[in-house]
Motif scaffolding. Structure first.
Motif, PDB file in Angstrom:
ATOM      1  N   ILE A 194       0.857  -1.192   0.000  1.00  0.00           N
ATOM      2  CA  ILE A 194       0.000   0.000   0.000  1.00  0.00           C
ATOM      3  C   ILE A 194       0.889   1.237   0.000  1.00  0.00           C
ATOM      4  N   THR A 195       0.572   2.173  -0.879  1.00  0.00           N
ATOM      5  CA  THR A 195       1.379   3.377  -1.020  1.00  0.00           C
ATOM      6  C   THR A 195       0.584   4.619  -0.633  1.00  0.00           C
ATOM      7  N   ASN A 196       1.313   5.606  -0.155  1.00  0.00           N
ATOM      8  CA  ASN A 196       0.737   6.907   0.155  1.00  0.00           C
ATOM      9  C   ASN A 196       1.631   7.974  -0.452  1.00  0.00           C
ATOM     10  N   TYR A 197       1.012   9.003  -1.002  1.00  0.00           N
ATOM     11  CA  TYR A 197       1.749  10.096  -1.629  1.00  0.00           C
ATOM     12  C   TYR A 197       1.246  11.440  -1.125  1.00  0.00           C
ATOM     13  N   ALA A 198       2.166  12.376  -1.021  1.00  0.00           N
ATOM     14  CA  ALA A 198       1.750  13.748  -0.792  1.00  0.00           C
ATOM     15  C   ALA A 198       0.980  14.220  -2.020  1.00  0.00           C
ATOM     16  N   ASP A 199      -0.009  15.065  -1.797  1.00  0.00           N
ATOM     17  CA  ASP A 199      -0.815  15.551  -2.918  1.00  0.00           C
ATOM     18  C   ASP A 199       0.056  16.240  -3.963  1.00  0.00           C
ATOM     19  N   SER A 200       1.087  16.903  -3.513  1.00  0.00           N
ATOM     20  CA  SER A 200       1.920  17.680  -4.430  1.00  0.00           C
ATOM     21  C   SER A 200       2.728  16.824  -5.404  1.00  0.00           C
ATOM     22  N   VAL A 201       2.852  15.525  -5.126  1.00  0.00           N
ATOM     23  CA  VAL A 201       3.671  14.681  -6.000  1.00  0.00           C
ATOM     24  C   VAL A 201       2.856  13.593  -6.695  1.00  0.00           C
ATOM     25  N   LYS A 202       1.580  13.482  -6.376  1.00  0.00           N
ATOM     26  CA  LYS A 202       0.750  12.446  -6.991  1.00  0.00           C
ATOM     27  C   LYS A 202       0.753  12.593  -8.508  1.00  0.00           C
ATOM     28  N   GLY A 203       0.922  11.470  -9.175  1.00  0.00           N
ATOM     29  CA  GLY A 203       0.947  11.469 -10.627  1.00  0.00           C
ATOM     30  C   GLY A 203       2.316  11.759 -11.220  1.00  0.00           C
ATOM     31  N   ARG A 204       3.256  12.185 -10.393  1.00  0.00           N
ATOM     32  CA  ARG A 204       4.610  12.490 -10.882  1.00  0.00           C
ATOM     33  C   ARG A 204       5.664  11.569 -10.264  1.00  0.00           C
ATOM     34  N   PHE A 205       5.478  11.194  -9.022  1.00  0.00           N
ATOM     35  CA  PHE A 205       6.452  10.356  -8.311  1.00  0.00           C
ATOM     36  C   PHE A 205       5.865   8.962  -8.128  1.00  0.00           C
ATOM     37  N   THR A 206       6.747   7.974  -8.150  1.00  0.00           N
ATOM     38  CA  THR A 206       6.346   6.595  -7.907  1.00  0.00           C
ATOM     39  C   THR A 206       7.323   5.956  -6.938  1.00  0.00           C
ATOM     40  N   ILE A 207       6.785   5.391  -5.865  1.00  0.00           N
ATOM     41  CA  ILE A 207       7.618   4.703  -4.888  1.00  0.00           C
ATOM     42  C   ILE A 207       7.518   3.202  -5.114  1.00  0.00           C
ATOM     43  N   SER A 208       8.644   2.527  -4.941  1.00  0.00           N
ATOM     44  CA  SER A 208       8.652   1.073  -5.086  1.00  0.00           C
ATOM     45  C   SER A 208       9.601   0.483  -4.048  1.00  0.00           C
ATOM     46  N   ARG A 209       9.387  -0.783  -3.748  1.00  0.00           N
ATOM     47  CA  ARG A 209      10.139  -1.418  -2.668  1.00  0.00           C
ATOM     48  C   ARG A 209      10.490  -2.836  -3.071  1.00  0.00           C
ATOM     49  N   ASP A 210      11.686  -3.253  -2.711  1.00  0.00           N
ATOM     50  CA  ASP A 210      12.112  -4.630  -2.896  1.00  0.00           C
ATOM     51  C   ASP A 210      12.376  -5.200  -1.512  1.00  0.00           C
ATOM     52  N   ASN A 211      11.473  -6.029  -1.027  1.00  0.00           N
ATOM     53  CA  ASN A 211      11.589  -6.536   0.339  1.00  0.00           C
ATOM     54  C   ASN A 211      12.806  -7.442   0.514  1.00  0.00           C
ATOM     55  N   ALA A 212      13.105  -8.212  -0.502  1.00  0.00           N
ATOM     56  CA  ALA A 212      14.241  -9.124  -0.403  1.00  0.00           C
ATOM     57  C   ALA A 212      15.562  -8.363  -0.301  1.00  0.00           C
ATOM     58  N   LYS A 213      15.669  -7.285  -1.037  1.00  0.00           N
ATOM     59  CA  LYS A 213      16.901  -6.486  -1.030  1.00  0.00           C
ATOM     60  C   LYS A 213      16.872  -5.390   0.030  1.00  0.00           C
ATOM     61  N   ARG A 214      15.700  -5.180   0.639  1.00  0.00           N
ATOM     62  CA  ARG A 214      15.548  -4.144   1.661  1.00  0.00           C
ATOM     63  C   ARG A 214      15.860  -2.775   1.082  1.00  0.00           C
ATOM     64  N   THR A 215      15.299  -2.531  -0.071  1.00  0.00           N
ATOM     65  CA  THR A 215      15.505  -1.238  -0.724  1.00  0.00           C
ATOM     66  C   THR A 215      14.168  -0.564  -1.003  1.00  0.00           C
ATOM     67  N   VAL A 216      14.231   0.735  -1.095  1.00  0.00           N
ATOM     68  CA  VAL A 216      13.069   1.516  -1.520  1.00  0.00           C
ATOM     69  C   VAL A 216      13.561   2.583  -2.487  1.00  0.00           C
ATOM     70  N   ASP A 217      12.852   2.725  -3.593  1.00  0.00           N
ATOM     71  CA  ASP A 217      13.226   3.681  -4.627  1.00  0.00           C
ATOM     72  C   ASP A 217      12.109   4.708  -4.797  1.00  0.00           C
ATOM     73  N   LEU A 218      12.508   5.868  -5.276  1.00  0.00           N
ATOM     74  CA  LEU A 218      11.545   6.921  -5.592  1.00  0.00           C
ATOM     75  C   LEU A 218      11.856   7.444  -6.985  1.00  0.00           C
ATOM     76  N   GLN A 219      10.988   7.137  -7.921  1.00  0.00           N
ATOM     77  CA  GLN A 219      11.126   7.657  -9.276  1.00  0.00           C
ATOM     78  C   GLN A 219      10.396   8.990  -9.342  1.00  0.00           C
ATOM     79  N   MET A 220      11.134  10.026  -9.686  1.00  0.00           N
ATOM     80  CA  MET A 220      10.571  11.374  -9.705  1.00  0.00           C
ATOM     81  C   MET A 220      10.587  11.904 -11.136  1.00  0.00           C
ATOM     82  N   ASN A 221       9.418  12.126 -11.690  1.00  0.00           N
ATOM     83  CA  ASN A 221       9.277  12.642 -13.045  1.00  0.00           C
ATOM     84  C   ASN A 221       8.641  14.026 -13.011  1.00  0.00           C
TER      85      ASN A 221
END
Length: 122
Positions: free
Chosen positions: A56-83
């Motif tokens: 489940i993801t949550n975004y600030a209103d100011s970034v909705k539709g532009r930023f995408t968060i993703s997570r890899d549980n096995a690698k314990r990483t989280v990424d933020l793609q900002m367009n």
């Protein structure tokens, strides 16, 4: 005990893209939520996006539709793609993780990365 290491910040023109990455390591039994916050000069730190159990993801209103968060549980990483970056996205971005430390009965604690600068020029 737990370290969060961020990468991927930098300088970009308005309309451009950046990808932030964060890797967690150390005495981790499990991670609940992971996310990204940011703090601009003279402003309070604010949530940008987070991702919790089940994806489940949550975004600030100011970034909705532009930023995408993703997570890899096995690698314990989280990424933020900002367009479609805007000058108002300029800030220090911090990774955050809510971690159960060491064992199944270990304490839940929040950890922060050192921060990575994102600068968007107009």
């Amino acid at each position: 005990q737990v370290q969060l290491v961020e990468s991927g910040g930098g300088l970009v023109q308005a309309g451009g893209s950046l990808r932030l990455s964060c890797a967690a390591s150390g005495s981790i039994f499990s991670i609940n939520d992971m996310g990204w916050y940011r703090q601009a000069p003279g402003k309070q730190r604010e949530l940008v996006a987070n991702i919790i159990g089940g994806g489940i993801t949550n975004y600030a209103d100011s970034v909705k539709g532009r930023f995408t968060i993703s997570r890899d549980n096995a690698k314990r990483t989280v990424d933020l793609q900002m367009n479609s970056l805007k000058p108002e996205d300029t800030a220090v971005y911090y990774c955050n993780a809510h971690v159960r430390v060491r064992t199944v009965d270990g304490p839940l604690q929040r950890y922060w990365g050192q921060g990575t600068q994102v600068t968007v020029s107009s």
